[in-house]
Design a protein around this motif. Structure first.
Motif, PDB file in Angstrom:
ATOM      1  N   PRO A  34      39.999  44.939  21.217  1.00 52.27           N
ATOM      2  CA  PRO A  34      39.593  45.900  22.257  1.00 52.27           C
ATOM      3  C   PRO A  34      38.239  45.593  22.894  1.00 52.27           C
ATOM      4  N   SER A  35      37.277  45.113  22.088  1.00 52.30           N
ATOM      5  CA  SER A  35      35.931  44.869  22.615  1.00 52.30           C
ATOM      6  C   SER A  35      35.661  43.383  22.842  1.00 52.30           C
ATOM      7  N   GLU A  36      36.712  42.568  22.872  1.00 50.20           N
ATOM      8  CA  GLU A  36      36.560  41.118  23.001  1.00 50.20           C
ATOM      9  C   GLU A  36      37.107  40.607  24.322  1.00 50.20           C
ATOM     10  N   VAL A  37      36.764  39.355  24.616  1.00 51.95           N
ATOM     11  CA  VAL A  37      37.381  38.643  25.738  1.00 51.95           C
ATOM     12  C   VAL A  37      37.954  37.332  25.220  1.00 51.95           C
ATOM     13  N   LEU A  38      39.047  36.899  25.842  1.00 50.63           N
ATOM     14  CA  LEU A  38      39.587  35.565  25.580  1.00 50.63           C
ATOM     15  C   LEU A  38      38.986  34.627  26.613  1.00 50.63           C
ATOM     16  N   LEU A  39      38.434  33.521  26.134  1.00 52.96           N
ATOM     17  CA  LEU A  39      37.757  32.567  26.999  1.00 52.96           C
ATOM     18  C   LEU A  39      38.469  31.221  27.001  1.00 52.96           C
ATOM     19  N   ARG A  40      38.550  30.624  28.185  1.00 49.80           N
ATOM     20  CA  ARG A  40      38.914  29.213  28.273  1.00 49.80           C
ATOM     21  C   ARG A  40      37.599  28.458  28.221  1.00 49.80           C
ATOM     22  N   MET A  41      37.381  27.746  27.129  1.00 51.57           N
ATOM     23  CA  MET A  41      36.099  27.080  26.937  1.00 51.57           C
ATOM     24  C   MET A  41      35.938  25.943  27.944  1.00 51.57           C
ATOM     25  N   HIS A  42      34.691  25.743  28.381  1.00 50.29           N
ATOM     26  CA  HIS A  42      34.414  24.686  29.358  1.00 50.29           C
ATOM     27  C   HIS A  42      33.489  23.616  28.789  1.00 50.29           C
ATOM     28  N   VAL A  75      21.150  16.613  28.932  1.00 48.14           N
ATOM     29  CA  VAL A  75      22.525  16.141  28.675  1.00 48.14           C
ATOM     30  C   VAL A  75      22.596  14.658  29.005  1.00 48.14           C
ATOM     31  N   THR A  76      22.781  13.865  27.963  1.00 47.63           N
ATOM     32  CA  THR A  76      22.801  12.409  28.149  1.00 47.63           C
ATOM     33  C   THR A  76      24.184  11.799  27.936  1.00 47.63           C
ATOM     34  N   HIS A  77      25.082  12.531  27.280  1.00 45.97           N
ATOM     35  CA  HIS A  77      26.433  12.016  27.032  1.00 45.97           C
ATOM     36  C   HIS A  77      27.450  13.138  27.239  1.00 45.97           C
ATOM     37  N   ARG A  78      28.612  12.766  27.788  1.00 49.88           N
ATOM     38  CA  ARG A  78      29.713  13.726  27.959  1.00 49.88           C
ATOM     39  C   ARG A  78      31.003  13.102  27.455  1.00 49.88           C
ATOM     40  N   PHE A  79      31.809  13.901  26.765  1.00 50.64           N
ATOM     41  CA  PHE A  79      33.096  13.443  26.260  1.00 50.64           C
ATOM     42  C   PHE A  79      34.141  14.532  26.495  1.00 50.64           C
ATOM     43  N   PRO A  80      35.377  14.152  26.810  1.00 52.25           N
ATOM     44  CA  PRO A  80      36.443  15.160  26.813  1.00 52.25           C
ATOM     45  C   PRO A  80      36.716  15.613  25.376  1.00 52.25           C
ATOM     46  N   LEU A  81      37.248  16.804  25.223  1.00 53.65           N
ATOM     47  CA  LEU A  81      37.489  17.365  23.889  1.00 53.65           C
ATOM     48  C   LEU A  81      38.332  16.429  23.025  1.00 53.65           C
ATOM     49  N   GLU A  82      39.263  15.719  23.662  1.00 54.98           N
ATOM     50  CA  GLU A  82      40.135  14.803  22.915  1.00 54.98           C
ATOM     51  C   GLU A  82      39.357  13.691  22.222  1.00 54.98           C
ATOM     52  N   LYS A  83      38.146  13.406  22.697  1.00 59.36           N
ATOM     53  CA  LYS A  83      37.326  12.345  22.090  1.00 59.36           C
ATOM     54  C   LYS A  83      36.184  12.931  21.265  1.00 59.36           C
ATOM     55  N   ALA A  84      36.438  14.085  20.657  1.00 59.52           N
ATOM     56  CA  ALA A  84      35.388  14.785  19.905  1.00 59.52           C
ATOM     57  C   ALA A  84      34.852  13.944  18.747  1.00 59.52           C
ATOM     58  N   LEU A  85      35.718  13.213  18.071  1.00 57.45           N
ATOM     59  CA  LEU A  85      35.258  12.425  16.918  1.00 57.45           C
ATOM     60  C   LEU A  85      34.256  11.360  17.372  1.00 57.45           C
ATOM     61  N   LYS A 128      33.595  18.471  26.861  1.00 56.31           N
ATOM     62  CA  LYS A 128      34.234  19.176  27.968  1.00 56.31           C
ATOM     63  C   LYS A 128      35.618  19.624  27.506  1.00 56.31           C
ATOM     64  N   CYS A 129      35.812  20.934  27.413  1.00 55.30           N
ATOM     65  CA  CYS A 129      37.003  21.486  26.766  1.00 55.30           C
ATOM     66  C   CYS A 129      38.151  21.791  27.719  1.00 55.30           C
ATOM     67  N   ASP A 130      37.849  21.871  29.012  1.00 55.84           N
ATOM     68  CA  ASP A 130      38.876  22.209  30.004  1.00 55.84           C
ATOM     69  C   ASP A 130      39.432  20.919  30.602  1.00 55.84           C
ATOM     70  N   GLN A 131      40.714  20.659  30.328  1.00 55.14           N
ATOM     71  CA  GLN A 131      41.329  19.410  30.818  1.00 55.14           C
ATOM     72  C   GLN A 131      41.272  19.295  32.328  1.00 55.14           C
ATOM     73  N   ASN A 132      41.277  20.438  33.010  1.00 59.88           N
ATOM     74  CA  ASN A 132      41.354  20.434  34.463  1.00 59.88           C
ATOM     75  C   ASN A 132      39.992  20.513  35.145  1.00 59.88           C
ATOM     76  N   ASP A 133      38.931  20.625  34.372  1.00 59.68           N
ATOM     77  CA  ASP A 133      37.594  20.707  34.961  1.00 59.68           C
ATOM     78  C   ASP A 133      36.587  20.052  34.011  1.00 59.68           C
ATOM     79  N   GLN A 134      36.258  18.802  34.306  1.00 57.58           N
ATOM     80  CA  GLN A 134      35.321  18.053  33.471  1.00 57.58           C
ATOM     81  C   GLN A 134      33.930  17.987  34.115  1.00 57.58           C
ATOM     82  N   ASN A 135      33.714  18.785  35.151  1.00 59.32           N
ATOM     83  CA  ASN A 135      32.422  18.787  35.859  1.00 59.32           C
ATOM     84  C   ASN A 135      31.347  19.470  35.026  1.00 59.32           C
ATOM     85  N   PRO A 136      30.052  19.186  35.328  1.00 61.82           N
ATOM     86  CA  PRO A 136      28.982  19.883  34.615  1.00 61.82           C
ATOM     87  C   PRO A 136      29.070  21.396  34.763  1.00 61.82           C
TER      88      PRO A 136
END
Length: 360
Positions: free
Chosen positions: A35-43, A325-335, A352-360
């Protein structure tokens, strides 16, 4: 069960630590907001030293990984769904996430220091899951709308920036302060940025790494000091020579015994030493030196009441955290991203967690 959208299964790819040296990418169910929460698409989610520490050692002090835990606590995202009692947020809102949420209205909450509540929920601190995943639910009161001119990455950097704000507040940084910062890692750099913003006239920052000191110059350091293995009193003397006097305030961001010693020796009589870095539980320090010169030694634990100030600072464009911010990786390359952080490359690694938006 995974949520479905237009007939497709939505997978909640998550970065999960299972134990010492055991980091996995796995799919988890998309959660439903309470009830007091939101669901977020992480970016954007930054990797913190604590995330790496839980992966490498399975614990930090008394916080021990006893069951699989999602990492990540420096984060921003987009509201996808709101709980029934949430009125100040709506789907589509861009938000920065404060990871520490009090579970009860105890004495610490009542006096405004909710970060000290012993029962606080905190992302990616055992046993609480973090938000390094595609979808995540969080208390709506600890999600803050981002102005249009503040990027998702800046929103994620509010978490480390908040450590700097809390440290500088506890130190009493004000117009004309002369400040010494030990350590030019991410926390040392945000402490530098905030100290200058709060009116510090001169800031000297020390580190072992020439590249980190170059970054410190880029974000506003007046003086940089490359240290090696010299005695603490010798380093303190160099600080005094650079500033032309002893600093009123020292902010220690490494946790290393030698740096804490340096901090005591360097700080002007009647001044303040802030301990931000966490190192060994027991250290040898010249406590009598601090006592007879009335050097106040203060600790900090995370932060409280900092997100509104940080957002205002970023929106005004008087503070620039983007160079961190010196390095960026898509979530799939987290390791790969975690290995980069562990090697100490760059300053801040952002996932970057959103497959459709990898922008800063």
């Amino acid at each position: 069960m995974a949520a479905t959208k237009l007939g497709q299964t939505v997978e909640n790819l998550s970065v999960v630590v299972h134990g010492v040296g055991d980091l996995r990418l796995e799919n988890r169910p998309v959660p439903e907001p309470g009830p007091s929460e939101v669901l977020l698409r992480m970016h954007s989610v930054g990797i913190c030293g604590s995330d790496v520490h839980y992966w490498q050692h399975g614990r930090i002090g008394d916080f021990v990984v006893k069951k699989p835990m999602v990492l990540g606590h420096e984060a921003s995202g987009v509201v996808v769904k709101v709980g029934s009692s949430v009125t100040h947020l709506k789907p589509g809102d861009r938000v920065a996430i404060e990871p520490g949420v009090p579970r009860e209205n105890d004495e610490f909450c009542k006096n405004g220091r909710y970060n000290l509540s012993p029962t606080i929920f905190f992302c990616a601190t055992p046993p609480d899951d973090g938000n390094l995943c595609r979808f995540y639910t969080h208390n709506a009161n600890f999600c803050y709308k981002l102005p249009d001119n503040v990027t998702f990455e800046e929103g994620a950097l509010i978490e480390p920036l908040s450590v700097g704000i809390h440290a500088c507040r506890r130190a009493g940084v004000t117009l004309g302060s002369k400040v010494f910062i030990c350590g030019a890692g991410p926390i040392g750099l945000v402490s530098l940025i905030v100290a200058k913003m709060m009116g510090a006239s001169q800031v000297v920052i020390s580190d072992l790494s020439p590249s980190r000191l170059e970054k410190a110059k880029e974000v506003g350091a007046d003086f940089v000091l490359q240290v090696a293995k010299e005695p603490a009193q010798q380093t303190a003397q160099k600080v005094e020579e650079l500033l032309g006097c002893m600093p009123e305030i020292t902010i220690e961001c490494t946790g290393a015994e030698a740096c804490i010693q340096t901090g005591i020796y360097a700080t002007r009589s009647g001044g303040t030493l802030i301990l931000v870095g966490l190192g060994p539980a027991m250290v040898n320090v010249p406590i009598v030196n601090a006592a007879v010169r009335e050097v106040d030694i203060r600790g900090i634990f995370r932060y409280c009441n900092t997100w509104p100030m940080a957002i205002s600072m970023l929106a005004s464009k008087r503070v620039n955290v983007a160079p961190l911010v010196t390095h960026r990786f898509p979530l799939e390359k987290a390791l790969e991203a975690f290995e980069t952080t562990m090697r100490g490359e760059g300053v801040k690694v952002m996932l970057k967690c959103d497959q459709n938006d990898q922008n800063p």
